[in-house]
Design an enzyme around this catalytic site. Structure first.
Site, short mmCIF file in Angstrom:
data_model
loop_
_atom_site.label_atom_id
_atom_site.label_comp_id
_atom_site.label_asym_id
_atom_site.label_seq_id
_atom_site.Cartn_x
_atom_site.Cartn_y
_atom_site.Cartn_z
N CYS A 1 47.07 10.25 16.95
CA CYS A 1 46.27 11.41 17.38
C CYS A 1 45.31 11.95 16.32
CB CYS A 1 47.19 12.57 17.78
SG CYS A 1 48.69 12.09 18.61
N CYS B 1 51.57 10.00 15.23
CA CYS B 1 50.55 11.04 15.48
C CYS B 1 49.73 11.33 14.24
CB CYS B 1 51.24 12.30 15.98
SG CYS B 1 50.10 13.69 16.12
N GLU C 1 33.42 27.85 34.32
CA GLU C 1 33.32 28.80 35.44
C GLU C 1 33.36 28.09 36.79
OE1 GLU C 1 29.48 30.88 36.10
OE2 GLU C 1 28.66 29.56 34.58
N LYS D 1 42.64 9.43 14.99
CA LYS D 1 41.81 9.12 16.17
C LYS D 1 40.82 10.25 16.44
CE LYS D 1 42.76 10.74 19.85
NZ LYS D 1 43.82 10.31 20.73
N TYR E 1 44.52 4.66 27.60
CA TYR E 1 44.11 5.72 26.68
C TYR E 1 43.41 5.15 25.43
CZ TYR E 1 47.31 9.45 28.48
OH TYR E 1 47.95 10.40 29.20
N GLU F 1 39.48 5.36 24.39
CA GLU F 1 39.12 6.20 23.24
C GLU F 1 38.38 5.40 22.18
OE1 GLU F 1 42.54 9.66 23.71
OE2 GLU F 1 42.89 8.12 22.23
N HIS G 1 30.20 33.49 32.64
CA HIS G 1 28.89 32.86 32.78
C HIS G 1 28.05 33.01 31.52
CE1 HIS G 1 25.53 31.33 35.06
NE2 HIS G 1 24.78 32.31 34.60
P1 NDP Z 1 48.22 2.45 28.34
O1 NDP Z 1 49.52 2.23 28.99
O2 NDP Z 1 47.53 3.74 28.48
O3 NDP Z 1 47.22 1.31 28.84
C1 NDP Z 1 47.51 -0.05 28.69
C2 NDP Z 1 46.34 -0.85 29.21
O4 NDP Z 1 46.51 -2.22 28.86
C3 NDP Z 1 46.20 -0.80 30.71
O5 NDP Z 1 44.84 -0.78 31.04
C4 NDP Z 1 46.85 -2.12 31.16
O6 NDP Z 1 46.31 -2.64 32.32
C5 NDP Z 1 46.45 -3.03 30.01
N1 NDP Z 1 47.35 -4.17 29.84
C6 NDP Z 1 48.69 -4.16 29.71
N2 NDP Z 1 49.14 -5.41 29.47
C7 NDP Z 1 48.07 -6.21 29.43
C8 NDP Z 1 47.89 -7.60 29.22
N3 NDP Z 1 48.93 -8.40 28.98
N4 NDP Z 1 46.62 -8.09 29.25
C9 NDP Z 1 45.59 -7.28 29.49
N5 NDP Z 1 45.69 -5.96 29.69
C10 NDP Z 1 46.91 -5.44 29.67
O7 NDP Z 1 48.46 2.04 26.82
P2 NDP Z 1 47.69 2.39 25.47
O8 NDP Z 1 48.04 1.26 24.57
O9 NDP Z 1 46.26 2.69 25.71
O10 NDP Z 1 48.41 3.71 24.98
C11 NDP Z 1 49.83 3.76 24.89
C12 NDP Z 1 50.35 5.14 25.18
O11 NDP Z 1 50.10 5.97 24.05
C13 NDP Z 1 49.67 5.86 26.34
O12 NDP Z 1 50.21 5.51 27.58
C14 NDP Z 1 49.91 7.30 25.98
O13 NDP Z 1 51.16 7.68 26.44
C15 NDP Z 1 49.87 7.30 24.47
N6 NDP Z 1 48.55 7.75 23.97
C16 NDP Z 1 48.14 9.00 24.25
C17 NDP Z 1 46.90 9.44 23.80
C18 NDP Z 1 46.44 10.82 24.14
O14 NDP Z 1 47.27 11.65 24.47
N7 NDP Z 1 45.15 11.11 24.10
C19 NDP Z 1 46.02 8.59 23.02
C20 NDP Z 1 46.56 7.28 22.80
C21 NDP Z 1 47.77 6.89 23.27
P3 NDP Z 1 46.87 -2.26 33.77
O15 NDP Z 1 46.27 -0.96 34.10
O16 NDP Z 1 46.37 -3.37 34.61
O17 NDP Z 1 48.35 -2.23 33.65
#
Ligand code: NDP
Length: 459
Positions: free
Chosen positions: A47, A42, A442, A50, A179, A183, A437
């Site tokens: 976080c 984080c 709202e 970022k 995510y 982002e 408002h």
């Molecule tokens: P996510 O699980 O959110 O997303 C992973 C993405 O990668 C999905 O779109 C998935 O596709 C794709 N994917 C997975 N495997 C492959 C592959 N082999 N080839 C191509 N695409 C693939 O993971 P993130 O890495 O973005 O983030 C990890 C975690 O960290 C989040 O789930 C969250 O819990 C946490 N996080 C939270 C944040 C916040 O609170 N703002 C910010 C950043 C991270 P598909 O949908 O098809 O599975």
């Protein structure tokens, strides 16, 4: 048997630090081992940096908006090195505070890698010694996942490296639609890079409400992000100064950086958990009960390493519940329901509770209230960005079971709305709350008409 310590904590991230401090403040003898930097993902590479990068990237649009309000901004430019330098100094400061707070609470912090030897013994790798503890807490978080079946994957970077870019790439290819990918698409685009996202599904943000997914997807495209849907990377190759990513659908995309943001793996490898007999699930995450206890009674785990709900505040609350239960004689387990969460996309997403699909699956009949509108501010800026607000209501008792916002300040708004949802507010409670408002929020208390899909509307 007398142990060297009452508690050995592996990992000084958000969860580990909260648990260690609370335990140490009871007088317990606590040792924390951290192999990288206090503060964890984080603070050091998640976080916090970022969000600073999101802030940095938003100013470009603010300058555009200012023109609509009569301001002239000439000669504005972005100094990447200066920003990175200031951001990393702030991270250093925060990491220092984490370490100091631990020590001030009476815990010992060592810069070392820890590996479990058995149910009560841990080896400090650098120091080359073993210590024993009554309880062991695994709070090692996670690390970026990288696919093994993509040729040339070593040419790509993960989110870790994105916090140390020496310059903003001209073109960046971002693989993933979760995510982190969404982002960084906003951040890079705001800082001037041409962004191409490659996603496996039709729309970004799987798991989110369908309306949210569509809205974010459309906003990304409207801001100039190219999205290649229903495609996966197959091969990456160097092409002059650039990298070309070849895709399963025959297309390809080139960039001077390729970011893979395809999920995160629980950080369990090489920790010796197998030696102690700690059970892992099929993703390598530590299996725990509602008190964060593993299959070995003296070993506990909290945060992303357990892959329950991978969010900083959740790790903190799991760490707090652990310390309260084990050291403060206040048995507590953290309730993972209705945890608000945000995606710092541009515009950002704020969510609490269930998506429409989840609510239908869980409760059967649900009522939907939703609105899309152009915020007042943009009437003068000319920006075409839209806000989405959606309320999911359980029909049987009118309880609000989900709120979804995409728009300016959505994370700030949803934090407050989450209190009402946690309290069990009904749609009638929302309705009798007076509007503030003029504001974006709202709209949450002025949506009166249930949404009826066009095909069900009487003609
Ligand atoms: P996510 O699980 O959110 O997303 C992973 C993405 O990668 C999905 O779109 C998935 O596709 C794709 N994917 C997975 N495997 C492959 C592959 N082999 N080839 C191509 N695409 C693939 O993971 P993130 O890495 O973005 O983030 C990890 C975690 O960290 C989040 O789930 C969250 O819990 C946490 N996080 C939270 C944040 C916040 O609170 N703002 C910010 C950043 C991270 P598909 O949908 O098809 O599975």
């Amino acid at each position: 048997m007398a142990y060297d310590y009452d508690l050995f904590v592996i990992g000084a991230g958000s969860g580990g630090v909260r648990a260690s401090r609370l335990a140490a403040m009871t007088g317990a003898k606590v040792l924390v081992a951290e192999e990288y930097r206090a503060g964890g993902t984080c603070v050091v590479r998640g976080c916090i940096p970022k969000k600073y990068m999101v802030y940095a990237s938003e100013f470009g649009r603010t300058f555009e908006h200012m023109k609509g309000y009569g301001w002239k901004v000439e000669g504005a430019s972005y100094d990447h090195n200066m920003f990175m330098d200031k951001m990393h100094r702030e991270i250093d400061r925060l990491s220092g505070i984490y370490a100091r707070n631990l020590r001030n609470a009476g815990a010992e912090l060592v810069d070392d890698r820890a590996e479990i030897v058995d149910a009560h013994t841990v080896r400090l790798v650098k120091a080359g010694r073993t210590v024993t503890a009554d309880k062991i807490l695994v709070a090692t978080g996670g690390s970026p996942a990288m696919p093994k079946d993509v040729e040339g994957i070593e040419l790509a970077v993960t989110s870790n490296e994105m916090f140390h870019l020496d310059k903003i790439p001209e073109h960046i290819v971002i693989v993933g639609g979760g995510y982190i990918a969404v982002e960084f698409a906003g951040i890079m685009s705001g800082l001037g890079a041409k962004v191409c996202m490659v996603i496996r599904k039709e729309t970004v943000l799987r798991g989110f409400d369908e309306d949210v997914r569509t809205h974010v997807h459309e906003e990304l495209k409207r801001k100039g992000v190219k999205v290649i849907s229903s495609a996966s990377p197959v091969r990456i190759e160097k092409e002059g100064e650039k990298f070309r990513v070849h895709l399963s659908n025959g297309e390809s995309a080139a960039g001077d950086k390729v970011l893979f943001a395809v999920g995160r793996d629980p950080h369990t490898k090489g920790l010796g958990l197998d030696k102690a007999g700690v059970k892992l699930d099929e993703h390598g995450a530590v299996v725990v009960d509602e008190n964060s206890r593993t299959s070995v009674p003296s070993i506990f785990a909290i945060g992303d390493v357990t892959n329950r709900l991978n969010l900083t505040p959740v790790a903190i609350r799991e760490g707090q519940a652990f310390a309260q239960t084990q050291f403060m004689n206040r048995p507590t387990s953290f309730d993972h329901a209705d945890v608000p969460h945000a995606v710092f996309a541009q515009p950002p997403v704020g969510v609490v509770g269930l998506s429409e699909a989840e609510a239908r699956k869980k409760y059967g009949v649900v009522d939907i209230y939703k609105t899309r509108f152009r915020p007042m501010k943009d009437m003068l800026t000319g920006d075409e960005e839209r806000v989405l607000m959606k309320i999911v209501v359980r029909a049987e008792d009118e309880r609000v079971v989900g709120v979804h916002i995409v728009g300016p300040d959505a994370p700030e708004i949803i934090q407050a709305v989450a209190i009402a949802v946690k309290l069990g507010a009904s749609k009638a409670d929302f309705d009798r709350t007076c509007a503030l408002h003029p504001s974006i929020a709202e709209e949450l208390v002025t949506m009166r008409e249930k949404f009826v899909p066009p095909e069900l509307k009487p003609v």
